[in-house]
Design an enzyme around this catalytic site. Structure first.
Site, PDB file in Angstrom:
ATOM      1  N   ASP A 195       0.837  -1.204   0.000  1.00 10.94           N
ATOM      2  CA  ASP A 195       0.000   0.000   0.000  1.00 10.94           C
ATOM      3  C   ASP A 195       0.875   1.259   0.000  1.00 10.94           C
ATOM      4  O   ASP A 195       0.709   2.149   0.831  1.00 10.94           O
ATOM      5  CB  ASP A 195      -0.937  -0.034   1.220  1.00 10.94           C
ATOM      6  CG  ASP A 195      -2.153   0.873   1.057  1.00 10.94           C
ATOM      7  OD1 ASP A 195      -2.408   1.335  -0.078  1.00 10.94           O
ATOM      8  OD2 ASP A 195      -2.840   1.123   2.064  1.00 10.94           O
ATOM      9  N   ASP A 222      -6.082  -5.047   3.031  1.00 14.98           N
ATOM     10  CA  ASP A 222      -6.155  -5.985   1.917  1.00 14.98           C
ATOM     11  C   ASP A 222      -7.395  -6.853   2.017  1.00 14.98           C
ATOM     12  O   ASP A 222      -8.090  -7.106   1.037  1.00 14.98           O
ATOM     13  CB  ASP A 222      -4.946  -6.920   1.986  1.00 14.98           C
ATOM     14  CG  ASP A 222      -3.986  -6.651   0.864  1.00 14.98           C
ATOM     15  OD1 ASP A 222      -3.995  -5.518   0.372  1.00 14.98           O
ATOM     16  OD2 ASP A 222      -3.244  -7.579   0.506  1.00 14.98           O
TER      17      ASP A 222
END
Ligand SMILES: Nc1ncnc2c1ncn2[C@@H]1O[C@H](COP(=O)(O)OP(=O)(O)O)[C@@H](O)[C@H]1O
Ligand SMILES: [Mg+2]
Length: 362
Positions: A195, A222
């Site tokens: 990320d 996620d």
């Protein structure tokens, strides 16, 4: 000093959290109706609050619950949770606490807490945000970490709103430190970030640049994102958006793409794609379209342009990995260069409006 009970080692204590979560979630009434003294005793001793272990430093740790934290207000809000400034009285530590909805099942939670143990032991990289501990409460995961002054997204948006730009010297330091943090996560902790984006690169007044939201936070996000569309992950590499295009699992090179998008955004002041109206738009543009590129200009050296554009290699099999990027001339130049990052960050922060006063020392 260890302020937790002597019998609870770190690993055991973390495991206990989940026993507690499971216990309170499934069986409080059962316990009372059964009226078994040891079960009632167990309920009383653990209470309905979940406890966690807070590691302020290798020598200083505490058992804590959410009640031990005083809320000083919201610092920021992301797609999956909020971040508040909080104070832990026993240690005198001010921290950033991210609260994120936990949709993971019990097995995944256990795995997350085991991973967390690894992250907690790692305070030897100066380019990652220090992680203090975590607990689960009422379906939320509370992640306690070092409080920084701001994040690169807020920082760059303010700078460009003043008709200023971020000088390559500063971008050079942001790049080298983020790259080293990513490489450290991969090599030392065996973690892939997943990320990378401007809001996960944090800054403070001491000139520190640190990467955050890896490990537990990344995995929770996620897992939530799996149930939503890819549209909420705009920094995602083409091979992640269209997994049929990639034969392998998650590779560090997907993070290299996100780093490229991040640098393009910080250096131009704009997210490189137009606003997508649907996942289909994102898929078409990122997967089918050409990779965005940083044009050559008098503002940037050829090394910087080459570095950013090589991160944005569309075909992931041709995209560089960290060891290649660490050898790139842009990195070797900026590793050696003296840049007064602290002075620059302080100058911008002085002018930036803040919702919650962070701390004069940060
Ligand atoms: N450790 C921290 N110190 C200071 N600010 C933080 C910290 N962590 C997050 N923030 C701020 O909170 C905001 C929200 O964070 P987050 O929930 O991770 O969402 P996102 O990263 O998607 O913006 C970030 O944009 C950042 O400005
Ligand atoms: Mg974040």
């Amino acid at each position: 000093m260890d302020h937790s009970s002597p019998s609870t080692g770190k690993r055991r204590n973390l495991k206990l959290n989940f026993d507690t979560v499971r216990f309170t979630a499934k069986s409080p009434t059962e316990c009372f109706t059964a009226g078994h003294p040891t079960q009632i005793e167990r309920l009383r001793s653990h209470s309905l609050e979940q406890t966690g272990k807070l590691n302020i430093s290798p020598e200083e740790s505490y058992e804590f619950t959410a009640d031990d934290l005083t809320d000083y207000g919201e610092i920021g809000r992301g797609a999956f949770g909020t971040v508040n400034k909080m104070f832990h009285e026993k240690s005198g530590q001010v921290m950033a606490v991210k609260r994120i909805r936990s949709t993971v099942d019990e097995k995944e939670q256990k795995q997350l807490l085991m991973d967390l143990d690894v992250v907690m032991r790692s305070s030897d990289c100066p380019y990652i945000v220090q992680f203090y501990g975590a607990l689960f409460k009422e379906g939320d995961c509370w992640i306690c970490m070092e409080l920084m002054a701001t994040s690169c997204d807020k920082f760059y948006k303010f700078v460009y709103s003043q008709n200023e730009t971020i000088h390559e010297h500063i971008l050079g330091k942001i790049t080298t430190r983020t790259l080293k943090a990513l490489n450290y996560l991969k090599e030392s902790l065996k973690i892939i970030h997943r990320d990378v984006k401007p809001s996960n690169i944090l800054l403070d007044r001491g000139g520190n640049i640190k990467l955050c939201d890896f490990g537990i936070s990344g995995q929770l996000v996620d897992s939530i994102a799996k149930t939503r569309d890819a549209g909420c992950r705009p920094y995602m590499a083409p091979e992640r958006i269209d997994p049929t295009a990639s034969k392998h699992g998650y590779d560090v090179r997907s993070d290299v793409w996100s780093l490229g998008i991040t640098l393009l955004e910080l250096s131009t002041g704009k997210f490189p794609y137009r606003k997508w109206n649907s996942v289909f738009d994102q898929l078409t543009e990122v997967v089918k379209g050409d990779a965005p590129q940083l044009p050559h200009s008098e503002n940037f050296s050829a090394e910087f342009v080459n570095f950013v554009n090589s991160c944005l290699t569309k075909d992931e099999t041709l995209r560089p990995k960290y060891k290649d990027l660490l050898r790139h001339s842009f990195i070797t130049i900026y590793e050696a260069k003296q840049v007064d990052v602290a002075n620059y960050i302080c100058d911008v922060l002085e002018r930036m409006p803040t919702r919650v006063p962070i701390n004069d020392n940060l």
